[in-house]
Design an enzyme around this catalytic site. Structure first.
Site, PDB file in Angstrom:
ATOM      1  N   ASP A   1      -5.455   8.760   4.445  1.00 46.16           N
ATOM      2  CA  ASP A   1      -5.669   8.853   2.993  1.00 46.16           C
ATOM      3  C   ASP A   1      -6.988   9.530   2.625  1.00 46.16           C
ATOM      4  OD1 ASP A   1      -3.283   7.649   2.679  1.00 46.16           O
ATOM      5  OD2 ASP A   1      -4.068   5.681   2.120  1.00 46.16           O
TER       6      ASP A   1
ATOM      7  N   HIS B   1       0.846  -1.205   0.000  1.00 45.73           N
ATOM      8  CA  HIS B   1       0.000   0.000   0.000  1.00 45.73           C
ATOM      9  C   HIS B   1       0.883   1.257   0.000  1.00 45.73           C
ATOM     10  CE1 HIS B   1      -3.417   2.519   1.798  1.00 45.73           C
ATOM     11  NE2 HIS B   1      -2.344   3.240   2.093  1.00 45.73           N
ATOM     12  N   GLU B   2       1.851   1.278   0.921  1.00 49.09           N
ATOM     13  CA  GLU B   2       2.745   2.444   1.019  1.00 49.09           C
ATOM     14  C   GLU B   2       3.583   2.602  -0.248  1.00 49.09           C
ATOM     15  OE1 GLU B   2       2.319   4.561   3.335  1.00 49.09           O
ATOM     16  OE2 GLU B   2       1.007   3.299   4.537  1.00 49.09           O
TER      17      GLU B   2
ATOM     18  N   HIS C   1       1.764   4.529  -2.816  1.00 47.39           N
ATOM     19  CA  HIS C   1       1.935   5.989  -2.648  1.00 47.39           C
ATOM     20  C   HIS C   1       3.309   6.418  -3.181  1.00 47.39           C
ATOM     21  CE1 HIS C   1      -1.607   6.425  -0.181  1.00 47.39           C
ATOM     22  NE2 HIS C   1      -1.140   5.727   0.827  1.00 47.39           N
TER      23      HIS C   1
HETATM   24 ZN    ZN Z   1      -2.149   5.224   2.526  1.00 49.99          ZN
END
Ligand code: ZN
Length: 362
Positions: free
Chosen positions: A168, A59-60, A63
């Site tokens: 987020d 997930h990170e 980003h």
């Molecule tokens: Zn996030």
């Protein structure tokens, strides 16, 4: 505390496990053992948690890689018991960029959930009999493992989309608002909503789940810090280094003794110093290095100075310096005009300048 575990780098981004994360693993294992769980149960749950955190890292990375696409570097991804954190060098001010960088994280979990959905037997989703479903979930099989992981990823998407800035969902809200109204206003609205939700998290957390208390604190502190940063950047807009820099600074020569700089440190208010030779900047002596080496009186400035430093041109935007002071380890910079030293700038005098400008504003 330096007991953090460095897992290595992916695409130049360090992956770090914060030491508190291991407390979580121990806590889960102990809880399972306490409840009389078998070795199998302990292993199942610990493996599940580790897999969840792999999903969090992905997930990170979502980003971070989207940020990279827009020229923003990510120094590290830190895993905390309450989730992951990608440390971006800066938050893009273009709303569309912030929107895409933010949405990229939850989208990764959507993709993982979709993949898992096709790997899990249909019966898990179609089973009408709840007792039957719970029974199959109780078994430590690969299928039930994947099913839990699926639920967690769906949960991660939903949880991250809660509009509690700087989570987020809150960032997405801010970026959408910033497409219509100015960024300072947009941030203020997102922060207010975020802090309201944080209070709710705090209350629920105090009653049911200590993790929510930490998340509430994280939202509160994060929202406050970023609100301030956006406000500061707005104040600094259009101002140059020349407006705020220190011009009366003490300079040293590489061959001066450490004792000279210690004397200046004690008798004046300056903390960091520029080292020059033949009008050329050779290095910076930082406060920490002076203190660290202060016992060895035989040292010279050149022994303790840092020669990999950033020079700032006098015409640089103060906004840029503000970002540098937050992303670089050291926040003292020599200022040059046509390569000639004319002064210095650090976080203290930048903050002072912000205070003065804010006073003029209201
Ligand atoms: Zn996030």
């Amino acid at each position: 505390m330096k007991a953090n575990l460095n897992l290595g780098s992916i695409s130049g981004i360090k992956i770090i496990i914060h030491w508190t994360f291991f407390l979580l693993i121990i806590w889960i294992a102990l809880q399972e053992i306490n409840q009389g769980g078998s070795t199998e149960a302990v292993l199942f749950n610990v493996t599940l948690i580790l897999s969840v955190f792999v999903c969090v890292v992905l997930h990170e990375l979502g980003h971070a890689l989207m940020a990279k696409h827009y020229g923003v570097q990510t120094k590290k991804i830190t895993l905390l018991p309450i989730g992951g954190m990608a440390s971006l060098d800066k938050i893009p001010e273009v709303p569309k960029q912030e929107f895409l960088i933010t949405i990229a994280g939850p989208l990764v979990n959507v993709v993982i959930a979709l993949v898992l959905y096709f790997l899990i037997p249909v019966s898990y989703f179609t089973e009408q009999n709840i007792t039957e479903l719970l029974y199959s979930l109780k078994k430590f099989s690969l299928q039930s493992f994947l099913f839990y992981l699926f639920i967690v990823n769906v949960g991660l998407v939903l949880f991250n989309l809660i509009p509690a800035f700087p989570m987020d969902g809150g960032r997405i809200l801010r970026s959408l608002l910033a497409m219509k109204i100015n960024r300072v206003k947009a941030t203020q609205i997102a922060v207010s909503i975020g802090q309201f939700i944080a209070v709710i998290f705090l209350l629920i957390g105090l009653l049911y789940n200590p993790f929510l208390v930490f998340i509430a604190l994280f939202i509160f502190i994060g929202a406050y810090g970023e609100n301030q940063m956006v406000h500061h950047l707005a104040i600094l807009k259009g101002h140059k280094v020349e407006d705020a820099m220190l011009t009366q600074i003490t300079k040293f020569n590489p061959n001066d003794s450490i004792q000279d700089v210690i004397m200046t440190l004690i008798t004046g208010t300056e903390n960091d110093f520029v080292v020059i030779e033949n009008e050329e900047v050779k290095g910076i002596v930082y406060h920490d290095e002076i203190i660290k080496n202060s016992q060895d009186k035989s040292l010279l400035i050149k022994d303790i100075m840092n020669s990999s430093f950033k020079l700032i041109d006098i015409n640089t935007d103060l906004k840029k310096v503000y970002e540098l002071t937050h992303s670089e380890k050291n926040n003292f910079f020599a200022v040059v005009d046509n390569n000639k030293l004319v002064g210095a700038i650090d976080l203290n005098n930048l903050n002072e300048y912000i205070l003065l400008q804010a006073k003029l504003e209201y």
